[in-house]
Design an enzyme around this catalytic site. Structure first.
Site, mmCIF file in Angstrom:
data_model
loop_
_atom_site.group_PDB
_atom_site.id
_atom_site.type_symbol
_atom_site.label_atom_id
_atom_site.label_comp_id
_atom_site.label_asym_id
_atom_site.label_seq_id
_atom_site.Cartn_x
_atom_site.Cartn_y
_atom_site.Cartn_z
ATOM 1 N N CYS A 244 1.145 -1.306 -0.152
ATOM 2 C CA CYS A 244 0.007 -0.057 -0.094
ATOM 3 C C CYS A 244 0.828 1.364 -0.271
ATOM 4 C CB CYS A 244 -0.453 -0.432 1.457
ATOM 5 S SG CYS A 244 -2.550 1.127 0.417
ATOM 6 N N THR A 245 1.327 1.754 0.780
ATOM 7 C CA THR A 245 1.484 3.363 0.707
ATOM 8 C C THR A 245 3.088 3.070 1.550
ATOM 9 O OG1 THR A 245 0.471 4.437 2.859
ATOM 10 C CG2 THR A 245 -0.844 4.715 0.664
#
Length: 195
Positions: A110-111
């Site tokens: 993800c981030t």
């Protein structure tokens, strides 16, 4: 914190990491350990070894600190709201640079890729992140070849993945890459994961 064969996976945890960004890959890798003759070492660690509060409030006590984990074959850096602090944290970015120099395979969920971008580790490379943060990834380093279509991008020594379930896909891909497709399929079936 490594096995005799050097196959060691470390998952970095921090305040504000998304629970499933941590638990998804952890479950894949520990299930792999149970089913593999390679017996990879799987550990979690925070900066100082202290407990962390994940994004949805789950408290977690890691196995150790950043000083305890070397050498790793694979570093997993999750994402979550807490990444925003890490993107501006010079000590964290310097630590990522140091890990790059001694860790054969850096991965993000993800981030988590935003921290890699802020550290300059994705310059000129293909990478991905959660769909809602692709513009931020591009802003952090315009030279990144942002892939908005695939669930994960394997660029050799750096593998980035999109959101929560994409982190599980990436971890299963790494099991296949580091051992073989049959074992990866066995892990997938054990988890009843349909992808």
């Amino acid at each position: 914190m490594t096995t005799g064969n050097g196959l060691s996976v470390g998952i970095f945890v921090f305040d504000g990491a998304e629970e499933l960004n941590v638990a998804g890959p952890y479950e894949v890798f520990t299930t792999w350990r149970e089913r593999s003759a390679l017996k990879p070492r799987v550990s979690t660690f925070s900066r100082d070894g202290g407990g962390v509060r994940l994004a949805q409030g789950l408290h977690m006590v890691p196995d150790g600190s950043t000083d305890d984990v070397d050498p790793l074959l694979v570093l997993v850096h999750p994402g979550g709201p807490g990444v925003q602090r890490l993107v501006g944290d010079r000590a964290h970015l310097a630590w990522l640079h140091a890990m790059r120099a001694r860790t054969p395979l850096l991965t993000s969920v993800c981030t988590g890729s935003l921290a890699f971008a802020a550290a300059g580790l994705l310059a000129g490379r293909p990478a991905t992140t959660h769909w809602d943060h692709v513009d931020e990834l591009a802003r952090l380093d315009p030279s990144i070849l942002v892939d908005t279509e695939t669930r994960f991008v394997d660029d050799g020594d750096v593998v980035t993945s999109a959101g929560v379930s994409a982190g599980i896909d990436m971890a299963l891909h790494l099991v296949e890459r580091l051992e073989n497709a049959d074992v990866a399929e066995e892990v997938r079936r054990a988890l009843q994961y349909e992808g």
